[in-house]
Design a protein around this motif. Structure first.
Motif, PDB file in Angstrom:
ATOM      1  N   ILE A  35       1.038  -1.051   0.064  1.00 42.56           N
ATOM      2  CA  ILE A  35       0.218  -0.259  -0.453  1.00 42.56           C
ATOM      3  C   ILE A  35       0.371   1.415   0.112  1.00 42.56           C
ATOM      4  N   THR A  36       2.285   1.037   0.688  1.00 43.42           N
ATOM      5  CA  THR A  36       2.124   2.703   0.729  1.00 43.42           C
ATOM      6  C   THR A  36       3.753   2.592  -0.098  1.00 43.42           C
ATOM      7  N   GLY A  37       4.184   1.609  -0.794  1.00 43.29           N
ATOM      8  CA  GLY A  37       5.182   1.429  -1.435  1.00 43.29           C
ATOM      9  C   GLY A  37       6.824   1.623  -1.045  1.00 43.29           C
ATOM     10  N   TYR A  38       6.767   1.455   0.692  1.00 44.03           N
ATOM     11  CA  TYR A  38       7.830   1.503   1.316  1.00 44.03           C
ATOM     12  C   TYR A  38       8.345  -0.020   1.287  1.00 44.03           C
ATOM     13  N   THR A  39      10.081  -0.361   1.489  1.00 46.15           N
ATOM     14  CA  THR A  39      10.367  -1.979   1.634  1.00 46.15           C
ATOM     15  C   THR A  39      10.331  -1.779   3.448  1.00 46.15           C
ATOM     16  N   ARG A  40      10.086  -3.352   3.673  1.00 48.96           N
ATOM     17  CA  ARG A  40      10.324  -3.551   5.476  1.00 48.96           C
ATOM     18  C   ARG A  40      11.557  -2.708   5.650  1.00 48.96           C
ATOM     19  N   ASP A  41      12.922  -3.360   4.532  1.00 54.42           N
ATOM     20  CA  ASP A  41      14.370  -2.295   5.662  1.00 54.42           C
ATOM     21  C   ASP A  41      14.412  -1.118   5.597  1.00 54.42           C
ATOM     22  N   GLU A  42      12.985  -0.665   4.510  1.00 55.45           N
ATOM     23  CA  GLU A  42      13.562   0.748   4.360  1.00 55.45           C
ATOM     24  C   GLU A  42      12.990   1.627   5.939  1.00 55.45           C
ATOM     25  N   VAL A  43      11.591   1.442   6.586  1.00 52.45           N
ATOM     26  CA  VAL A  43      11.347   1.503   7.149  1.00 52.45           C
ATOM     27  C   VAL A  43      11.271   0.792   8.793  1.00 52.45           C
ATOM     28  N   ILE A  44      12.113  -0.177   9.223  1.00 55.04           N
ATOM     29  CA  ILE A  44      12.184  -0.777  10.102  1.00 55.04           C
ATOM     30  C   ILE A  44      13.840   0.625  11.008  1.00 55.04           C
ATOM     31  N   GLY A  45      12.618   0.649  12.261  1.00 55.71           N
ATOM     32  CA  GLY A  45      13.914   1.306  12.587  1.00 55.71           C
ATOM     33  C   GLY A  45      13.261   3.250  12.869  1.00 55.71           C
ATOM     34  N   ARG A  46      12.770   3.416  12.168  1.00 57.26           N
ATOM     35  CA  ARG A  46      12.100   5.047  11.545  1.00 57.26           C
ATOM     36  C   ARG A  46      10.514   4.598  12.493  1.00 57.26           C
ATOM     37  N   ASN A  47      10.382   6.106  12.811  1.00 58.51           N
ATOM     38  CA  ASN A  47       8.547   6.408  12.930  1.00 58.51           C
ATOM     39  C   ASN A  47       7.727   6.622  11.695  1.00 58.51           C
ATOM     40  N   PRO A  48       6.850   6.062  12.182  1.00 56.35           N
ATOM     41  CA  PRO A  48       5.381   6.244  11.339  1.00 56.35           C
ATOM     42  C   PRO A  48       5.342   7.728  10.678  1.00 56.35           C
ATOM     43  N   SER A  49       5.588   8.342  11.529  1.00 54.92           N
ATOM     44  CA  SER A  49       5.475  10.425  10.671  1.00 54.92           C
ATOM     45  C   SER A  49       5.871  10.214   9.398  1.00 54.92           C
ATOM     46  N   MET A  50       6.771   9.519   9.219  1.00 56.92           N
ATOM     47  CA  MET A  50       7.020   9.486   7.597  1.00 56.92           C
ATOM     48  C   MET A  50       6.323   9.450   6.959  1.00 56.92           C
ATOM     49  N   LEU A  51       5.491   8.526   6.996  1.00 61.14           N
ATOM     50  CA  LEU A  51       3.928   9.024   6.364  1.00 61.14           C
ATOM     51  C   LEU A  51       3.424   9.681   5.856  1.00 61.14           C
ATOM     52  N   ALA A  52       3.540  11.275   7.314  1.00 63.43           N
ATOM     53  CA  ALA A  52       3.141  12.397   7.265  1.00 63.43           C
ATOM     54  C   ALA A  52       2.558  13.221   6.029  1.00 63.43           C
ATOM     55  N   SER A  53       1.287  13.217   6.111  1.00 61.62           N
ATOM     56  CA  SER A  53       0.652  14.029   4.867  1.00 61.62           C
ATOM     57  C   SER A  53       1.110  15.146   4.526  1.00 61.62           C
ATOM     58  N   GLY A  54       0.527  16.167   6.176  1.00 58.73           N
ATOM     59  CA  GLY A  54       0.712  17.052   6.021  1.00 58.73           C
ATOM     60  C   GLY A  54      -0.643  18.053   6.492  1.00 58.73           C
ATOM     61  N   LYS A  55      -1.858  16.657   6.520  1.00 60.22           N
ATOM     62  CA  LYS A  55      -3.364  17.419   6.046  1.00 60.22           C
ATOM     63  C   LYS A  55      -3.363  16.945   7.949  1.00 60.22           C
ATOM     64  N   HIS A  56      -3.208  17.058   8.390  1.00 61.77           N
ATOM     65  CA  HIS A  56      -3.588  16.824  10.353  1.00 61.77           C
ATOM     66  C   HIS A  56      -1.950  17.412  10.878  1.00 61.77           C
ATOM     67  N   ASP A  57      -3.166  18.191  12.056  1.00 63.20           N
ATOM     68  CA  ASP A  57      -1.869  19.478  12.293  1.00 63.20           C
ATOM     69  C   ASP A  57      -1.292  18.410  13.410  1.00 63.20           C
ATOM     70  N   ASP A  58      -0.435  19.189  14.404  1.00 64.23           N
ATOM     71  CA  ASP A  58      -0.065  18.507  15.834  1.00 64.23           C
ATOM     72  C   ASP A  58      -0.696  18.452  16.543  1.00 64.23           C
TER      73      ASP A  58
END
Length: 862
Positions: free
Chosen positions: A397-420
């Protein structure tokens, strides 16, 4: 410890058979370890059966005493070697003598040294100083009169620290009395001692064990004056002996206490030894196991498999493991077994019941399989929110591989459509132990947005501590688009129902208005003062008729006459009119697709689509510009349809109309298909243009998509299904001349004004008319005048019997009577029709008198 000892270590059973030797024994004897283990001890010491080892010394061993002495050993090549031995007895759990553990050392060097001493005192002195053993001399008081330098390495003292000092303080306190007794006895008997164990205290306080040998010193009168001796440090040797004894004891204790299945087995699969608890674990008794073979205990298939495993372990001489199930009673028990070679013909086998672990593993694998194959995205993070696991659905669904996201925060997917605050609320909920559920719009690796319906929950350990967070998310992007489409369809359907519900009545009224207006214009002279007024009424009637037609088109209640069409041909014939309508200030080009597929469509409505789209494009190009009309073949596959909810897999003809005009923003684009929605000024448009296009496309089972941005123009793409037939030629329509006739026509119409107008029009053209107010009356009149009636003109919807029911009744007795159906068409009328599907004749209200007379003549003459 024994393998690394420089002294030979061995074990002998009660029968005098060697059961264990270390590498030092191998080196000393010249035999291999395999040759020695199992060899009688008498082979190494030929006099062992006749000397004191088998008599007095054996008695000492049986009584638990340690014995030692010097013996001649015969090496494999026949060479005799002087050795010193020491034996410690062994007893089984019942206290019965089971053999002994012995040590042996080569005395060759020591004997050679003693020989050298006798040959040369100087050489003796040199040898004494160079030997690693402690060489000493004491007087009758026990004071040191000599010490070689080895005392430094062995006990930590310098030579001058011990000379003149008593030796007794250096002894272990527990050995002091026996040490003094040893010296006094030697003085009294004027003898020395040999291979006596003495514990000396190292300068650092540690205890070292030495093997001491001494001989007396005499004066010229033959009186003993002291002793000279040599002590060899056997601390490591003793530790090895003790370790071996402890190991033997520990192994026996461990063997007896094992809670796993433990047994010794030979190459033939015979149980040699079994730990006490093993038979119970194998659901066997001890008497049914030891001495029996696998084939006597288990079924042949299981026995063959296990015997093969045991033999492979022995043949390959390496430890191997196996997991296997055993059906014991009604229960399947899983074991993990490990076989280790013991000798060249036996193995030690240990098996553990892993049923619970195996079942948990199977359950875990089943759970992981479900997670890995789930359509929902599953993300597991640590307590800091860092990703530890994602399943394949996340990657897809996201296009990211498992190796690309392990150890990272899900905020890497943030769209900017939600505020803090949105993400802060999520974090506060889950860190407080609550579940969070909601929708999140994220961004894929390719930059596109997608919306997920997510549930984020804390994962707790057995102690209740949060150890992870897990998010289960479902991509609802398609659903949201489908919901939008559904709302649009429902909105169009609602307006369509309203339009269709009143269309029939509107068309009946327009039929009367336009019909009588046409008759009035035919009756008066153009110079008449009311002629111009009546003409305006006619124009208004035409506009009203066009408006109702548009309402029926977007509501998909317009009667269509689909034929197999080549859209290139339709477009090419219309281009001249399109260019005239849009004006010379706009460049319009047509790019026809090569070998375009055939569509089934109403030619007139395809022209209406093109004209509406081009007029809209013209209005967006007030200052001039370019319009491109293009056709082509398109194949929509299942993969494309998955990500585009409007699309359905199949072959389509694509009609696209593109302009480089002012374009539209998102808000305008969202309402483009709404009826009566327009951006034009008052009086410039009805707001039905795009609604009509939408309705026509949907009525032809097609799809329409509009792409636009402000100042960048607009593209309208229409997808029409391809049919596997060749397109029919489209001939230019030439109306036949209007003529009357003398035939009799039965007219059935429930609206009085429409019926009177129709009757009057037909009578004026020379026809005889029998009129009926409803279907029942029409059927009765036909039965009465059947021989006179030349044609039936039936309204589809009437009180009682409708036109279709009247027609069916007439067919039963007069199957050849010509019939013309008419209707203003509402939802409950023809329903796209049995008329067209049955190749029957039809005329749609409102119709002109000329159209009616031409159609009547066509039906009668066909």
């Amino acid at each position: 410890v024994t393998e690394n000892s420089v002294h030979g270590m061995y074990r002998v059973n009660a029968d005098g058979i060697l059961k264990f030797v270390n590498q030092a024994v191998v080196a000393l004897t010249g035999y291999s370890q395999v040759e020695l283990e199992g060899m009688p001890i008498s082979k190494l010491f030929p006099l062992v059966e006749t000397n004191e080892i088998s008599t007095a010394n054996l008695a000492l061993l049986h009584s638990g005493k340690t014995i030692s002495g010097d013996k001649t050993l015969t090496q494999k090549d026949g060479t005799s070697v002087k050795t010193h031995f020491s034996c410690v007895p062994l007893f089984d759990d019942s206290g019965i003598y089971s053999g002994f553990i012995g040590s042996i050392m080569d005395l060759t060097e020591r004997l050679e040294a003693e020989k050298a001493l006798t040959e040369s005192r100087q050489s003796y002195r040199s040898l004494v100083e160079s030997t690693a053993d402690w060489v000493w001399a004491i007087d009758l008081e026990g004071s040191h009169t000599f010490s070689n330098a080895s005392i430094k390495a062995l006990l930590g003292y310098e030579v001058n620290e011990v000379l003149g000092e008593s030796a007794f303080p250096l002894m272990h306190p527990d050995d002091l009395e026996s040490g003094k007794e040893l010296v006094l006895s030697a003085v009294k008997e004027k003898r020395g001692w040999s291979n006596v164990e003495i514990r000396w205290l190292h300068k650092d306080g540690s205890v070292r064990v030495f093997e001491s040998s001494a001989r007396p010193l005499f004066d010229l009168n033959g009186e003993i004056t002291g002793f000279t001796g040599i002590d060899r440090d056997i601390t490591e040797h003793k530790r090895a002996q003790e370790a071996l004894l402890k190991s033997e004891f520990d192994m026996r204790t461990l063997f007896n206490a094992m809670t796993d299945i433990v047994f010794e087995m030979d190459y033939d699969g015979t149980y040699i030894n079994i730990a006490p608890t093993s038979p119970e674990l194998m659901f066997l008794s001890a008497e049914n196991s030891i001495g029996k073979t696998l084939h006597q205990v288990f079924p042949k298939a299981e026995a063959d498999q296990f015997l093969s495993f045991i033999r492979r372990c022995i043949d390959e001489n390496e430890t191997i493991s196996i997991e296997y199930p055993l059906v014991i009673g009604e229960r399947t028990v899983w074991f993990e077994g490990r076989a280790t070679p013991k000798t060249e013909n036996t193995v030690i086998y240990i098996a553990t019941d892993i049923t619970d672990r195996k079942e948990a593993q199977i359950e875990r694998e089943r759970l992981m399989m479900a997670i890995e194959q789930a359509a929902e995205t599953i993300v597991i993070t640590d307590t800091q929110g860092m990703i530890e696991y994602v399943n394949p659905a996340f990657e897809r669904i996201t296009g990211y591989t498992r190796d690309e996201v392990i150890g990272r925060n899900p905020s890497m997917l943030a769209s900017g459509k939600h505020d803090d605050s949105f993400f802060r609320n999520i974090w506060e909920a889950i860190t407080n132990g609550e579940n969070w559920t909601g929708r999140i719009t994220n961004r894929k690796k390719n930059g596109s947005f997608f919306t997920e319906e997510a549930t984020i929950s804390p994962v707790r350990s057995t102690s209740g501590e949060t150890i992870n967070y897990v998010a289960v998310k479902r991509d609802v992007t398609v659903e949201i688009k489908l919901e939008e489409q559904l709302r649009q369809a429902q909105k169009m359907e609602a307006v369509g129902q309203l339009a269709g519900g009143v269309a029939h009545d509107f068309n009946n009224l327009l039929q009367v208005i336009n019909g009588y207006t046409e008759l009035a214009l035919a009756e008066i002279n153009q110079e008449h003062s009311t002629y111009e007024f009546i003409q305006e009424i006619a124009k208004a009637g035409d506009r009203a008729q066009s408006l109702v037609s548009q309402l029926l088109s977007f509501s998909r209640r317009q009667i269509i006459n689909p034929v197999d069409l080549d859209l290139n041909e339709v477009t090419a014939k219309l281009m001249k009119m399109i260019r005239r309508v849009i004006g010379e200030h706009i460049h319009c080009e047509f790019i026809p697709g090569h070998e375009l597929g055939t569509i089934q469509a109403d030619s007139g409505q395809m022209e209406q689509i093109l004209m509406n789209l081009c007029v809209n494009a013209r209005d967006a190009l007030a200052g001039g510009g370019r319009i491109s009309i293009e056709t082509g073949n398109v194949l929509i596959d299942a993969e494309y349809a998955k990500t585009h909810p409007w699309a359905k897999p199949g072959r389509y003809v694509l009609l696209s109309v593109t302009d480089d005009g002012c374009g539209m923003d998102k808000n305008t684009l969202a309402g483009i298909f709404d009826p009566f929605f327009t951006t034009k000024s008052i009086g410039k448009g009805t707001g039905l243009g795009m609604s009509t296009v939408y309705g026509i496309v949907k009525q032809h089972h097609g799809e329409i998509q509009v792409y636009s941005e402000p100042a960048k123009g607009t593209v309208v793409k229409i997808y029409l299904p391809v049919v596997a037939r060749r397109a029919a030629d489209i001939a230019s329509k030439v109306d036949s001349p209007v003529t009357g006739g003398a035939e009799t026509i039965l007219v059935a119409e429930d609206d009085d004004m429409v019926r009177n107008l129709t009757k009057q029009t037909l009578v004026m053209a020379g026809y005889t008319v029998i009129d009926a107010k409803n279907g029942n009356e029409a059927l009765s009149l036909f039965i009465k005048h059947a021989d006179k009636v030349n044609l039936l003109m039936l309204d589809v919807v009437m009180p009682g019997l409708g036109g279709k029911e009247v027609y069916d009744r007439v067919l039963e007795t007069h199957p050849d009577v010509p019939t013309l159906f008419c209707s203003g068409y509402s939802h409950n009328a023809i329903h796209t029709g049995f008329v067209l599907d049955s190749d029957l004749h039809f005329i749609q209200k409102p119709y002109s008198s000329q159209s009616l007379l031409r159609k009547i003549r066509e039906v009668l003459d066909s």
